[in-house]
Design a protein around this motif. Structure first.
Motif, mmCIF file in Angstrom:
data_model
loop_
_atom_site.group_PDB
_atom_site.id
_atom_site.type_symbol
_atom_site.label_atom_id
_atom_site.label_comp_id
_atom_site.label_asym_id
_atom_site.label_seq_id
_atom_site.Cartn_x
_atom_site.Cartn_y
_atom_site.Cartn_z
ATOM 1 N N TYR A 75 0.828 -1.208 0.000
ATOM 2 C CA TYR A 75 0.000 0.000 0.000
ATOM 3 C C TYR A 75 0.864 1.261 0.000
ATOM 4 O O TYR A 75 0.628 2.194 -0.769
ATOM 5 C CB TYR A 75 -0.942 -0.004 1.209
ATOM 6 N N LEU A 76 1.868 1.282 0.860
ATOM 7 C CA LEU A 76 2.700 2.488 0.971
ATOM 8 C C LEU A 76 3.516 2.718 -0.301
ATOM 9 O O LEU A 76 3.660 3.854 -0.751
ATOM 10 C CB LEU A 76 3.622 2.377 2.189
ATOM 11 N N ALA A 77 4.042 1.646 -0.874
ATOM 12 C CA ALA A 77 4.818 1.795 -2.104
ATOM 13 C C ALA A 77 3.940 2.338 -3.224
ATOM 14 O O ALA A 77 4.376 3.102 -4.080
ATOM 15 C CB ALA A 77 5.424 0.456 -2.515
ATOM 16 N N ARG A 78 2.687 1.947 -3.175
ATOM 17 C CA ARG A 78 1.749 2.332 -4.221
ATOM 18 C C ARG A 78 1.237 3.756 -4.028
ATOM 19 O O ARG A 78 1.071 4.503 -4.986
ATOM 20 C CB ARG A 78 0.571 1.352 -4.160
ATOM 21 N N THR A 79 0.953 4.135 -2.785
ATOM 22 C CA THR A 79 0.229 5.389 -2.535
ATOM 23 C C THR A 79 1.040 6.426 -1.762
ATOM 24 O O THR A 79 0.719 7.605 -1.817
ATOM 25 C CB THR A 79 -1.046 5.128 -1.718
ATOM 26 N N GLY A 80 2.008 5.990 -0.974
ATOM 27 C CA GLY A 80 2.736 6.920 -0.109
ATOM 28 C C GLY A 80 1.920 7.446 1.061
ATOM 29 O O GLY A 80 2.373 8.315 1.805
ATOM 30 N N ASP A 81 0.725 6.891 1.248
ATOM 31 C CA ASP A 81 -0.222 7.431 2.227
ATOM 32 C C ASP A 81 0.047 6.880 3.630
ATOM 33 O O ASP A 81 -0.682 6.020 4.126
ATOM 34 C CB ASP A 81 -1.650 7.092 1.763
ATOM 35 N N MET A 82 1.089 7.378 4.269
ATOM 36 C CA MET A 82 1.425 6.888 5.613
ATOM 37 C C MET A 82 0.348 7.266 6.631
ATOM 38 O O MET A 82 -0.014 6.469 7.493
ATOM 39 C CB MET A 82 2.769 7.461 6.057
ATOM 40 N N ALA A 83 -0.170 8.480 6.539
ATOM 41 C CA ALA A 83 -1.146 8.943 7.535
ATOM 42 C C ALA A 83 -2.443 8.146 7.443
ATOM 43 O O ALA A 83 -3.010 7.736 8.460
ATOM 44 C CB ALA A 83 -1.413 10.432 7.352
ATOM 45 N N GLY A 84 -2.912 7.919 6.228
ATOM 46 C CA GLY A 84 -4.166 7.183 6.053
ATOM 47 C C GLY A 84 -4.062 5.766 6.578
ATOM 48 O O GLY A 84 -4.984 5.250 7.215
ATOM 49 N N LEU A 85 -2.899 5.133 6.331
ATOM 50 C CA LEU A 85 -2.718 3.759 6.804
ATOM 51 C C LEU A 85 -2.551 3.727 8.320
ATOM 52 O O LEU A 85 -3.133 2.872 8.998
ATOM 53 C CB LEU A 85 -1.506 3.126 6.116
ATOM 54 N N LEU A 86 -1.792 4.675 8.842
ATOM 55 C CA LEU A 86 -1.606 4.701 10.295
ATOM 56 C C LEU A 86 -2.940 4.939 11.003
ATOM 57 O O LEU A 86 -3.268 4.254 11.978
ATOM 58 C CB LEU A 86 -0.599 5.800 10.681
ATOM 59 N N ALA A 87 -3.721 5.882 10.481
ATOM 60 C CA ALA A 87 -5.029 6.152 11.088
ATOM 61 C C ALA A 87 -5.907 4.904 11.021
ATOM 62 O O ALA A 87 -6.652 4.595 11.959
ATOM 63 C CB ALA A 87 -5.709 7.321 10.372
ATOM 64 N N GLU A 88 -5.801 4.166 9.926
ATOM 65 C CA GLU A 88 -6.586 2.938 9.790
ATOM 66 C C GLU A 88 -6.165 1.914 10.837
ATOM 67 O O GLU A 88 -6.999 1.289 11.499
ATOM 68 C CB GLU A 88 -6.415 2.360 8.378
ATOM 69 N N LEU A 89 -4.857 1.753 10.997
ATOM 70 C CA LEU A 89 -4.353 0.795 11.995
ATOM 71 C C LEU A 89 -4.766 1.206 13.407
ATOM 72 O O LEU A 89 -4.974 0.364 14.275
ATOM 73 C CB LEU A 89 -2.820 0.711 11.923
ATOM 74 N N MET A 90 -4.865 2.523 13.620
ATOM 75 C CA MET A 90 -5.216 3.009 14.950
ATOM 76 C C MET A 90 -6.731 3.082 15.145
ATOM 77 O O MET A 90 -7.209 3.547 16.182
ATOM 78 C CB MET A 90 -4.570 4.378 15.190
ATOM 79 N N GLY A 91 -7.471 2.621 14.131
ATOM 80 C CA GLY A 91 -8.924 2.540 14.275
ATOM 81 C C GLY A 91 -9.622 3.882 14.199
ATOM 82 O O GLY A 91 -10.715 4.051 14.743
ATOM 83 N N LYS A 92 -9.024 4.830 13.510
ATOM 84 C CA LYS A 92 -9.610 6.170 13.435
ATOM 85 C C LYS A 92 -10.544 6.285 12.236
ATOM 86 O O LYS A 92 -10.321 5.666 11.199
ATOM 87 C CB LYS A 92 -8.506 7.229 13.300
#
Lengths: 306, 337
Positions: A75-92
């Motif tokens: 996902y990160l290699a494809r999108t660079g979206d660190m914040a979106g993925l982190l927020a997802e992992l944190m259940g936000k």
């Protein structure tokens, strides 16, 4: 050492930064998990970053990528979206799937993952059929692990993909372990012979040197796109972290051996030390910015609902 | 028009009108045209959009899910409903989940058609009524037309207007039956038919022989069991003017509001062809109890198959599957006491 056609130092540094961002993301995810800020579970891809980055560098943005439980790097290699993925992992709710999906159930533009082994394999074939019948010129890249080869639906799908000539690149990330079980206890025969049984061509490649790996990926992608047929790329690698969290029982000697094949070390050795330090710093700053953004979003939401 | 013809015509019409439609299934290519002939003639007309597949139920449903995620409208035929077990992961952990799990970023307009039901002597693995296994699958709609619905219209509603996965259950004993649709005077034979209008896509049909009177009891049944329930209502009215309303939903999941007749009768019998334990009737009885408890005169009764595999021998199959006599017995138990 083969360095492909990436002697251009800016490309090399770009590849390093991409891998470093994935690495720092995964490391911080482990830290947040230990601190109780991530619940449930996660599957990091430390040690396998070169595959995600080489694939993303070689695909078109309109191509479709389908991944699995170990999907953060893809996902990160494809999108660079660190914040979106982190927020997802944190259940936000600001997470890329609103916190509904969590670590292993992600969807973004032309990117999909799911947590059941093999579940996405026929779905990927269906998307390949959709792209084919609409003459889009896009291909589907499907990431599976060696453990997924135990699932029957994988073979149902190989049969259909070959029979219907679908533009499907199947990347088997062979990290030699299905969760905790070594491939020698899991897999009879060999991986390429599985593809050959369906008349699908394949290639096995070492997969920890990202510069080297660009060529196998580009060749495979061109082959699938130009011929509108499937291909299996077996990427030989090793996971330098537990399967999920606190569940690593692999021999220490084996881990030590593979530490010397760390994709960041391999590429880092070709970059001047001061530049590498700067790139690692940049990745860390990106991660800090993403983390701060997620915390800020959360604070803003709490303020709003107060 | 026969049940199978209605479905076949709807498929032809949709394929003609919408080039995003794809039909996938085993042995659906002409001249065979599918095990129950629902897809007959389609491949000859639309060879590139009617795909005969290997015997790979999981992969077929997965492939169709991939088509749906990318904006096409796939219809999968699973040759026998019994084989849904083979694609359960694709339905439960894939198609039915994606839209919600991905935070409504995607739609999965997938329709899975399959014949269910026995009374044909096909035995333990080709006769079951398994849709109740999918009742606890969030995100999945289950449609099961009776002969009092137009199954072709319901199929169009599922494929074109639902925008989410639909399991479309066709009771195989109905395929050769002439449809019994309400005429212009809203009559079906001797019955008055009331088609509720709140759900225009998948309406519930209520049959009654004395529309001006509160019913003595309500039978709720879907699919093939609706025919048996209507026969019971007719027989009992002719015998002693017992007034039974037969409520026939087209949509069995999510449960539509089926309370209206039960509020007026205070007595409900739920008839289904699937196994009794964990069945649709169990779910509906619990729901009706929550909704109508104060109006119920008697416990809700369930008529269902015995909790046994379905035998091949006709006389044994008859003992396992719920019969018209079983429904009548249940009605009389409630009405006479």
């Amino acid at each position: 050492m083969c360095t492909g056609d990436t002697n251009n130092s800016s490309i090399r540094e770009h590849l390093f930064l991409q891998m470093a961002r994935i690495r720092i993301f995964e490391e911080q995810a482990f830290e947040l998990f230990a601190a109780g800020e991530l619940s449930g579970t996660m599957h990091a891809c430390i040690g396998q970053e070169a595959i995600a980055v080489a694939a993303a560098e070689s695909l078109r943005t309109t191509d479709i990528v389908i991944s699995n439980h170990r999907c953060h790097g893809h996902y990160l290699a494809r999108t660079g979206d660190m914040a979106g993925l982190l927020a997802e992992l944190m259940g936000k709710q600001q997470g890329l799937c609103g916190g509904r999906g969590g670590s292993q159930h992600l969807a973004a533009d032309n990117f999909y993952t799911n947590g059941v082994q093999g579940n996405m394999v026929p779905v990927a074939a269906g998307m390949a059929l959709a792209e084919k019948v609409t003459n889009s010129g896009n291909i589907i890249t499907l990431f599976v692990g060696d453990g997924t080869l135990g699932q029957g639906v994988f073979y149902e799908t190989l049969n259909i993909a070959a029979l219907w000539s679908l533009p499907l690149l199947i990347v088997v990330e062979n990290n030699q372990y299905a969760q905790t079980t070594h491939i020698s206890d899991n897999l009879a025969g060999n991986i390429s012979a599985r593809a050959a049984a369906f008349g699908i061509n394949s290639r096995e490649t070492p997969a920890n040197d990202v510069e080297f790996l660009l060529e196998p990926f580009r060749t495979a992608i061109d082959y699938v796109r130009n011929n509108n047929i499937p291909f299996v790329l077996v990427a030989e690698t090793y996971r330098l972290c537990p399967h999920s969290v606190r569940d690593d029982h692999r021999p220490a000697a084996e881990l030590e051996k593979w530490q010397t094949h760390d994709p960041l070390t391999i590429l880092g050795n070709r970059i001047a030390l001061n530049r590498m330090t700067e790139l690692r710093h940049t990745a860390r700053v990106d991660m800090q910015a993403a983390t701060a953004a997620v915390r800020q979003m959360t604070a803003a939401v709490m303020e709003k609902t107060r | 028009m026969r049940y199978v013809e209605s479905l076949n015509m709807a498929l032809h019409q949709m394929m003609r009108d919408n080039d995003r439609l794809y039909v996938l299934g085993e042995d659906i290519v002409d001249p065979y045209g599918g095990a129950f002939k629902v897809t007959q003639g389609l491949h000859d007309l639309f060879p590139y959009r009617v795909l005969s597949t290997p015997i790979s139920e999981a992969a077929i449903v997965g492939v169709a899910t991939g088509l749906a995620l990318r904006g096409l409208l796939p219809i999968v035929e699973i040759m026998f409903g019994d084989f849904l077990t083979l694609c359960a992961d694709q339905v439960i952990n894939g198609a039915a989940k994606f839209s919600w799990m991905y935070n409504d970023k995607v739609e999965v307009p997938l329709t899975i058609r399959t014949p269910m039901g026995g009374r044909r002597g096909y035995g333990p693995t080709h006769s079951q009524t398994l849709e109740s296994m999918f009742l606890s699958t969030p995100g999945l709609t289950i449609i099961a037309p009776s002969e009092f619905h137009d199954p072709g219209n319901l199929l169009k509603a599922a494929v074109l207007h639902t925008h989410s996965p639909v399991l479309f259950v066709e009771n195989k004993s109905l395929y050769p039956q002439e449809l019994r649709l309400p005429n212009d005077q809203l009559r079906v034979g001797d019955f008055h038919a009331i088609t509720e209008t709140t759900d225009k896509l998948f309406p519930t049909v209520t049959l009654t022989l004395s529309p001006d009177k509160d019913p003595d009891a309500t039978i709720i049944a879907y699919g093939g069991m609706a025919s048996l329930a209507a026969n019971v209502a007719h027989d009992l009215f002719m015998r002693d003017e017992t007034c039974i309303e037969v409520v026939i939903p087209a949509c069995i999941k999510p449960l539509p509001d089926l309370t209206a007749s039960v509020f007026r009768s205070g007595k409900a019998i739920i008839a289904e062809e699937g196994c009794r334990t964990g069945g649709w009737g169990a779910e509906l009885a619990a729901t009706l109890t929550e909704q109508c408890f104060a109006n119920l005169d008697r416990p809700i009764l369930r008529v269902a198959a015995l909790d046994l595999p379905i035998p091949s021998a006709v006389h044994l199959e008859q003992q396992v599957l719920p019969s018209q006599a079983d429904i009548e017995k249940a009605v009389c138990t409630l009405v006479s006491s």
